[in-house]
Write a protein that holds these residues in place. Structure first.
Motif, PDB file in Angstrom:
ATOM      1  N   ALA A 113     -31.144  -1.200 -31.700  1.00  0.00           N
ATOM      2  CA  ALA A 113     -30.601  -1.590 -33.004  1.00  0.00           C
ATOM      3  C   ALA A 113     -31.668  -1.521 -34.092  1.00  0.00           C
ATOM      4  CB  ALA A 113     -30.007  -2.999 -32.922  1.00  0.00           C
ATOM      5  N   SER A 114     -32.895  -1.928 -33.765  1.00  0.00           N
ATOM      6  CA  SER A 114     -33.988  -1.876 -34.748  1.00  0.00           C
ATOM      7  C   SER A 114     -34.313  -0.432 -35.116  1.00  0.00           C
ATOM      8  CB  SER A 114     -35.238  -2.559 -34.190  1.00  0.00           C
ATOM      9  OG  SER A 114     -35.005  -3.934 -33.958  1.00  0.00           O
ATOM     10  N   GLY A 115     -34.351   0.439 -34.118  1.00  0.00           N
ATOM     11  CA  GLY A 115     -34.602   1.846 -34.393  1.00  0.00           C
ATOM     12  C   GLY A 115     -33.520   2.462 -35.262  1.00  0.00           C
ATOM     13  N   SER A 116     -32.270   2.089 -35.010  1.00  0.00           N
ATOM     14  CA  SER A 116     -31.157   2.590 -35.825  1.00  0.00           C
ATOM     15  C   SER A 116     -31.283   2.108 -37.262  1.00  0.00           C
ATOM     16  CB  SER A 116     -29.819   2.120 -35.230  1.00  0.00           C
ATOM     17  OG  SER A 116     -29.664   2.579 -33.913  1.00  0.00           O
ATOM     18  N   GLY A 117     -31.660   0.838 -37.430  1.00  0.00           N
ATOM     19  CA  GLY A 117     -31.808   0.281 -38.772  1.00  0.00           C
ATOM     20  C   GLY A 117     -32.896   0.975 -39.560  1.00  0.00           C
ATOM     21  N   ALA A 118     -34.058   1.212 -38.904  1.00  0.00           N
ATOM     22  CA  ALA A 118     -35.160   1.877 -39.595  1.00  0.00           C
ATOM     23  C   ALA A 118     -34.812   3.324 -39.940  1.00  0.00           C
ATOM     24  CB  ALA A 118     -36.417   1.840 -38.729  1.00  0.00           C
ATOM     25  N   LEU A 119     -34.110   3.994 -39.036  1.00  0.00           N
ATOM     26  CA  LEU A 119     -33.708   5.378 -39.291  1.00  0.00           C
ATOM     27  C   LEU A 119     -32.723   5.440 -40.452  1.00  0.00           C
ATOM     28  CD1 LEU A 119     -34.339   8.152 -38.170  1.00  0.00           C
ATOM     29  CD2 LEU A 119     -32.435   7.900 -36.565  1.00  0.00           C
ATOM     30  N   ASN A 120     -31.832   4.468 -40.523  1.00  0.00           N
ATOM     31  CA  ASN A 120     -30.891   4.375 -41.642  1.00  0.00           C
ATOM     32  C   ASN A 120     -31.646   4.199 -42.965  1.00  0.00           C
ATOM     33  OD1 ASN A 120     -29.565   1.995 -43.441  1.00  0.00           O
ATOM     34  ND2 ASN A 120     -27.982   3.435 -42.808  1.00  0.00           N
ATOM     35  N   GLU A 121     -32.654   3.335 -42.986  1.00  0.00           N
ATOM     36  CA  GLU A 121     -33.423   3.123 -44.221  1.00  0.00           C
ATOM     37  C   GLU A 121     -34.213   4.370 -44.618  1.00  0.00           C
ATOM     38  OE1 GLU A 121     -35.729  -0.302 -44.919  1.00  0.00           O
ATOM     39  OE2 GLU A 121     -34.189  -1.714 -44.261  1.00  0.00           O
ATOM     40  N   TYR A 122     -34.722   5.094 -43.622  1.00  0.00           N
ATOM     41  CA  TYR A 122     -35.480   6.312 -43.924  1.00  0.00           C
ATOM     42  C   TYR A 122     -34.563   7.375 -44.541  1.00  0.00           C
ATOM     43  CZ  TYR A 122     -38.730  10.200 -43.375  1.00  0.00           C
ATOM     44  OH  TYR A 122     -39.567  11.275 -43.629  1.00  0.00           O
ATOM     45  N   ILE A 123     -33.378   7.519 -43.985  1.00  0.00           N
ATOM     46  CA  ILE A 123     -32.422   8.522 -44.476  1.00  0.00           C
ATOM     47  C   ILE A 123     -31.937   8.168 -45.875  1.00  0.00           C
ATOM     48  CG2 ILE A 123     -30.128   9.530 -44.097  1.00  0.00           C
ATOM     49  CD1 ILE A 123     -30.658   9.043 -41.051  1.00  0.00           C
ATOM     50  N   GLU A 124     -31.757   6.865 -46.135  1.00  0.00           N
ATOM     51  CA  GLU A 124     -31.149   6.432 -47.396  1.00  0.00           C
ATOM     52  C   GLU A 124     -32.155   5.957 -48.442  1.00  0.00           C
ATOM     53  OE1 GLU A 124     -28.221   3.474 -46.412  1.00  0.00           O
ATOM     54  OE2 GLU A 124     -26.763   5.004 -45.844  1.00  0.00           O
ATOM     55  N   LYS A 125     -33.441   6.264 -48.250  1.00  0.00           N
ATOM     56  CA  LYS A 125     -34.446   5.722 -49.170  1.00  0.00           C
ATOM     57  C   LYS A 125     -34.228   6.191 -50.613  1.00  0.00           C
ATOM     58  CE  LYS A 125     -38.038   9.132 -47.909  1.00  0.00           C
ATOM     59  NZ  LYS A 125     -37.207   9.875 -46.939  1.00  0.00           N
ATOM     60  N   ASP A 126     -33.689   7.385 -50.814  1.00  0.00           N
ATOM     61  CA  ASP A 126     -33.448   7.860 -52.181  1.00  0.00           C
ATOM     62  C   ASP A 126     -32.300   7.104 -52.842  1.00  0.00           C
ATOM     63  OD1 ASP A 126     -35.498   9.695 -52.011  1.00  0.00           O
ATOM     64  OD2 ASP A 126     -34.212  11.320 -51.306  1.00  0.00           O
ATOM     65  N   SER A 127     -31.208   6.910 -52.115  1.00  0.00           N
ATOM     66  CA  SER A 127     -30.084   6.153 -52.677  1.00  0.00           C
ATOM     67  C   SER A 127     -30.424   4.674 -52.786  1.00  0.00           C
ATOM     68  CB  SER A 127     -28.821   6.346 -51.819  1.00  0.00           C
ATOM     69  OG  SER A 127     -29.035   5.911 -50.495  1.00  0.00           O
ATOM     70  N   ASP A 128     -31.268   4.165 -51.887  1.00  0.00           N
ATOM     71  CA  ASP A 128     -31.706   2.766 -51.967  1.00  0.00           C
ATOM     72  C   ASP A 128     -32.459   2.502 -53.267  1.00  0.00           C
ATOM     73  OD1 ASP A 128     -30.590   2.049 -49.587  1.00  0.00           O
ATOM     74  OD2 ASP A 128     -32.445   2.085 -48.429  1.00  0.00           O
ATOM     75  N   ALA A 129     -33.175   3.513 -53.745  1.00  0.00           N
ATOM     76  CA  ALA A 129     -33.954   3.353 -54.974  1.00  0.00           C
ATOM     77  C   ALA A 129     -33.070   3.144 -56.197  1.00  0.00           C
ATOM     78  CB  ALA A 129     -34.845   4.577 -55.189  1.00  0.00           C
ATOM     79  N   LEU A 130     -31.794   3.486 -56.090  1.00  0.00           N
ATOM     80  CA  LEU A 130     -30.874   3.369 -57.222  1.00  0.00           C
ATOM     81  C   LEU A 130     -30.144   2.037 -57.254  1.00  0.00           C
ATOM     82  CD1 LEU A 130     -29.274   6.949 -56.987  1.00  0.00           C
ATOM     83  CD2 LEU A 130     -31.141   6.205 -58.494  1.00  0.00           C
ATOM     84  N   MET A 131     -30.324   1.213 -56.210  1.00  0.00           N
ATOM     85  CA  MET A 131     -29.583  -0.038 -56.111  1.00  0.00           C
ATOM     86  C   MET A 131     -30.525  -1.228 -56.205  1.00  0.00           C
ATOM     87  SD  MET A 131     -26.969   1.019 -53.011  1.00  0.00           S
ATOM     88  CE  MET A 131     -26.103  -0.548 -53.086  1.00  0.00           C
ATOM     89  N   SER A 132     -30.158  -2.207 -57.030  1.00  0.00           N
ATOM     90  CA  SER A 132     -31.009  -3.390 -57.199  1.00  0.00           C
ATOM     91  C   SER A 132     -31.159  -4.162 -55.893  1.00  0.00           C
ATOM     92  CB  SER A 132     -30.433  -4.295 -58.288  1.00  0.00           C
ATOM     93  OG  SER A 132     -29.120  -4.714 -57.955  1.00  0.00           O
ATOM     94  N   ARG A 133     -30.142  -4.118 -55.035  1.00  0.00           N
ATOM     95  CA  ARG A 133     -30.188  -4.844 -53.763  1.00  0.00           C
ATOM     96  C   ARG A 133     -31.202  -4.245 -52.800  1.00  0.00           C
ATOM     97  NH1 ARG A 133     -27.494  -4.651 -48.738  1.00  0.00           N
ATOM     98  NH2 ARG A 133     -26.391  -2.759 -49.349  1.00  0.00           N
ATOM     99  N   THR A 134     -31.470  -2.959 -52.913  1.00  0.00           N
ATOM    100  CA  THR A 134     -32.310  -2.280 -51.924  1.00  0.00           C
ATOM    101  C   THR A 134     -33.545  -1.602 -52.515  1.00  0.00           C
ATOM    102  OG1 THR A 134     -30.908  -0.301 -52.158  1.00  0.00           O
ATOM    103  CG2 THR A 134     -30.368  -1.837 -50.383  1.00  0.00           C
ATOM    104  N   ARG A 135     -33.739  -1.670 -53.817  1.00  0.00           N
ATOM    105  CA  ARG A 135     -34.813  -0.893 -54.431  1.00  0.00           C
ATOM    106  C   ARG A 135     -36.201  -1.427 -54.115  1.00  0.00           C
ATOM    107  NH1 ARG A 135     -33.330  -2.572 -60.642  1.00  0.00           N
ATOM    108  NH2 ARG A 135     -34.072  -4.735 -60.576  1.00  0.00           N
TER     109      ARG A 135
END
Length: 304
Positions: free
Chosen positions: A69-91
Motif C-alpha cells: 500500500a505504501s509503494g502504491s501511494g508513493a507511485l501515485n504521488e510521483y505520477i500526479e506530482k504535476d497535477s498536485d502542484a495545481l491544488m492547494s490541498r496537495t501543492r
C-alpha cells in the motif's frame, strides 16, 4: 558550559532534521491512507477467522500489506506530482516542492515495495498475493493512470482497491471468500465514493484548476449530495447486515445503527443546506464511521 550547550543544540537540530525527514516520508508513502487500509485488512482477517487471528498471520499481513500500500501511494504521488502542484490541498507534497532530493528513485523503490511482498506471498499464500497485487493494480494502473483523468466516476472503480485490502486480510487467514469479509469488501467499495466525493466538494475549485473530472466539479453540491446519499445507503446496509453474524450480534448492530443514522442525517443536511462546510462535516463523519465499524468488529470478536 558553552560547549555543553552547543552540543545540546546540535543534537536538537539533528532530532528536528530526523523528524522532518520522517514527516516527508510519511506524506510520500501516504501513511494515513495506508493505516486505514491496514485497519480494513485486519477487519477482514477477524471476520474470516471468526475469532482473533494468529499473531504471525497478522504480522505478515501488516508487513506485506503495509509495503504494498505504501509503494502504491508513493507511485501515485510521483505520477500526479504535476497535477498536485495545481491544488492547494496537495501543492506542499514533498515531490511537488522538491524537498526530496533526486526523486528519480521513488518509482523504482515503489515498484519494489509492491512486487517483493507479492512475489514472497506467491510461494505460500497465492490468494493473498493476488489481492495485494490487485489492490496496487487498481489504485495505480486503473485509477491513477487510466480513469482519474477520463471520467467523473473514477473513484467508483478506485474504491475496489479498498475492497482488495479487506480480501487480502481474509486471504491471510486462508479464507479469502468468507461471507462476512465479502460484505465488508462491498462496504469499502461503496464507502469510498461517498467519502471522496465529500472531499471533492470541499476541494472543488482545486479539481477545476487541475482539470481532474471529479463528479462534484460537473454537478451542483446538492446534486452531488444525492449521488453521495446513494452510496451512503448502500454502505449503511452493508454495515448493518454484518450484524447477522452471531459473533457480532446486538453489541455490534446497535452502535452501527446509531452511527449509520448520524451519517444519513449528515448527508441529508448536505442536500438540504448544500455548502462546503456541510461537505467537510460529512467527510470527517465518514472517516469516523469506517473506523468505528472496523473497531467494533475487532472488539466484539475479541471479546466473544
Amino acid at each position: 558550559m558553552s560547549e555543553i550547550i552547543s552540543s545540546v543544540d546540535r543534537n536538537a537540530e539533528k532530532d528536528v532534521t530526523r523528524l522532518s525527514q520522517w514527516r516527508l516520508l510519511s506524506v510520500l508513502f501516504k501513511t494515513r491512507v495506508v493505516g486505514l487500509l491496514l485497519l480494513a485488512a485486519i477487519g477482514g482477517a477477524f471476520l474470516a477467522e471468526n475469532g482473533v487471528p494468529d499473531w504471525q498471520n497478522l504480522v505478515i499481513l501488516l508487513v506485506a500489506g503495509g509495503l504494498s500500500a505504501s509503494g502504491s501511494g508513493a507511485l501515485n504521488e510521483y505520477i500526479e506530482k504535476d497535477s498536485d502542484a495545481l491544488m492547494s490541498r496537495t501543492r506542499l507534497r514533498p515531490l511537488v516542492v522538491g524537498t526530496i532530493e533526486h526523486p528519480g528513485w521513488v518509482p523504482y523503490v515503489s515498484v519494489l515495495m509492491i512486487a517483493v511482498p507479492c512475489l514472497v506471498m506467491l510461494q505460500s499464500n497465492r490468494p493473498m498475493a493476488f489481492f495485494l497485487f490487485l489492490g496496487a493494480f487498481i489504485y495505480v494502473g486503473i485509477y491513477t493512470f487510466w480513469l482519474k483523468s477520463r471520467t467523473i466516476l473514477n473513484i467508483v472503480v478506485g474504491g475496489a482497491a479498498g475492497s482488495a485490502a479487506v480480501l487480502s486480510g481474509s486471504a491471510a487467514i486462508g479464507v479469502w471468500n468468507d461471507p462476512g469479509a465479502l460484505v465488508m469488501a462491498a462496504l469499502l467499495f461503496s464507502w469510498t465514493p461517498m467519502h471522496f466525493w465529500s472531499l471533492a466538494i470541499v476541494c472543488r475549485d482545486d479539481y477545476m484548476m487541475s482539470d481532474i473530472p471529479m463528479l462534484p466539479v460537473y454537478l451542483s453540491i446538492r446534486q452531488s449530495g444525492y449521488w453521495i446519499m446513494l452510496h451512503t445507503i448502500i454502505t449503511g446496509l452493508a454495515a448493518l447486515s454484518l450484524g447477522v453474524i452471531p459473533i457480532l450480534g446486538w453489541f455490534y448492530f446497535v452502535p452501527v445503527l446509531v452511527m449509520t443514522l448520524i451519517l444519513v442525517i449528515q448527508n441529508t443536511r448536505l442536500i438540504l443546506y448544500p455548502s462546503v462546510s456541510e461537505a467537510r462535516k460529512l467527510f470527517h463523519t465518514s472517516n469516523i464511521y469506517l473506523a468505528v465499524i472496523i473497531l467494533l468488529i475487532c472488539i466484539n470478536i475479541s471479546l466473544a
